[in-house]
Design an enzyme around this catalytic site. Sequence first.
Site, PDB file in Angstrom:
ATOM      1  N   THR A   1       0.829  -1.203   0.000  1.00 39.79           N
ATOM      2  CA  THR A   1       0.000   0.000   0.000  1.00 39.79           C
ATOM      3  C   THR A   1       0.867   1.258   0.000  1.00 39.79           C
ATOM      4  OG1 THR A   1      -1.680  -1.250   1.163  1.00 39.79           O
ATOM      5  CG2 THR A   1      -1.929   1.121   1.161  1.00 39.79           C
TER       6      THR A   1
ATOM      7  N   ARG B   1      -1.764   5.094   7.425  1.00 36.32           N
ATOM      8  CA  ARG B   1      -2.121   3.759   7.939  1.00 36.32           C
ATOM      9  C   ARG B   1      -1.827   3.762   9.427  1.00 36.32           C
ATOM     10  NH1 ARG B   1      -0.867  -2.086   5.568  1.00 36.32           N
ATOM     11  NH2 ARG B   1      -2.508  -1.311   4.205  1.00 36.32           N
TER      12      ARG B   1
ATOM     13  N   HIS C   1     -10.382  -0.369   4.864  1.00 36.35           N
ATOM     14  CA  HIS C   1      -9.247  -0.164   3.972  1.00 36.35           C
ATOM     15  C   HIS C   1      -9.806   0.262   2.617  1.00 36.35           C
ATOM     16  CE1 HIS C   1      -5.467  -0.476   2.100  1.00 36.35           C
ATOM     17  NE2 HIS C   1      -5.102  -1.681   2.458  1.00 36.35           N
TER      18      HIS C   1
HETATM   19  C1  NCD Z   1      -4.214  -5.833   3.330  1.00 37.27           C
HETATM   20  C2  NCD Z   1      -4.221  -4.968   4.563  1.00 37.27           C
HETATM   21  O1  NCD Z   1      -3.241  -4.303   4.875  1.00 37.27           O
HETATM   22  O2  NCD Z   1      -5.262  -4.978   5.223  1.00 37.27           O
HETATM   23  N1  NCD Z   1      -3.072  -5.656   2.530  1.00 37.27           N
HETATM   24  C3  NCD Z   1      -2.933  -4.594   1.696  1.00 37.27           C
HETATM   25  O3  NCD Z   1      -3.227  -3.474   1.996  1.00 37.27           O
HETATM   26  N2  NCD Z   1      -2.480  -4.838   0.478  1.00 37.27           N
HETATM   27  C4  NCD Z   1      -4.442  -7.253   3.649  1.00 37.27           C
HETATM   28  C5  NCD Z   1      -3.545  -7.925   4.635  1.00 37.27           C
HETATM   29  O4  NCD Z   1      -2.655  -7.326   5.234  1.00 37.27           O
HETATM   30  O5  NCD Z   1      -3.770  -9.122   4.831  1.00 37.27           O
END
Ligand code: NCD
Length: 341
Positions: free
Chosen positions: A30, A79, A107
Amino acid sequence: MRHQRAPAKYAEKCKGKKLATLFFEPSTRTRLSFEAAMLELGGNVIGFSSASSSSASKGESVADTAQVISCYADIIAMRHPQEGAPYVASRNASIPVINAGDGGHCHPTQTLADLLTIYREKGKLNGLTVGFCGDLKYGRTVHSLIAALSRYSDIKIVLISPEELRLPGYVKKDVLNKHGMPYEETTSLEEAMPSLDILYMTRVQQERFADVSEYERLKDSYILTPDKLSTAKPDMCILHPLPRVNEISVAVDKDSRACYFKQVMNGKLMRMALIMKLLDEAEKNPVLCCDEVPSQSIAGCVCKNPRCITTTEQELPQLFKLTDAEHETYRCIYCESKLVR
Ligand code: NCD
């Protein structure tokens, strides 16, 4: 899959603009996706990738961080492990704040990547049977995608999880039931497989378990293998937000139904669009602030969710929104947990 560049006409769209990536929780995809998106738009990136390298380790509040970063950057992607933290940031920043994942809550930008992938693969977002498999309790991408799908018509949801990792009641009540979306719950991936147009696999979210032995017991609940795909529709689309641990065997990657790496590419392209859109909106309306939801304090009531941002930042006002007048249900404005009196 080869790197896909956006058309040259976007290469200078964000020239002179800065994105701050405030990642209080580890992330590869991300964070780098946001950074790559901004760089491809000709903008710059500042930020940090763990709480320990930010002033949070000195005890700075999210509200203060948001105000400080507003003086340095034009847009924030945040985040945070505490649920509702990006919302707090958006209430205190004078620049747009994007939620890049908050605890087990939601998310939204992963959801936009998921929707774009479904649309590109299926040519539509209506009339689909979507199976979610794995950790539906803590998997924030699942919660966000289900909420987004409630805006489309004729969607059927199949929830495939161990008993212990079932979808939280609030998502069932406030999203599935509220929008009259038909859904079924099962523990069997094999049983669900033939009916699915989309299979959304998820990782068991180790970091959200209070009890390590519980994680160990549940971590291998579902492993998708080529064998298990023998009863699936030939055009079923397999998605996964990644990172994968072992819930999809590497042998599945060769199957034409595996779309999870395309999903990553779509995520970057979608984030480019989102950054451009929000910077454009902010330019048109410089006093931009987040959507203020009508909220109130309720005498003697505090949010009881241990992962809510109000548990670590005690100066935040305890505020609740009425989400169901008939049953007098109030939810925390930050993490959306139900108020238990
Ligand atoms: C997800 C998250 O961070 O929630 N991943 C992401 O953003 N690509 C899924 C995960 O961490 O399993």
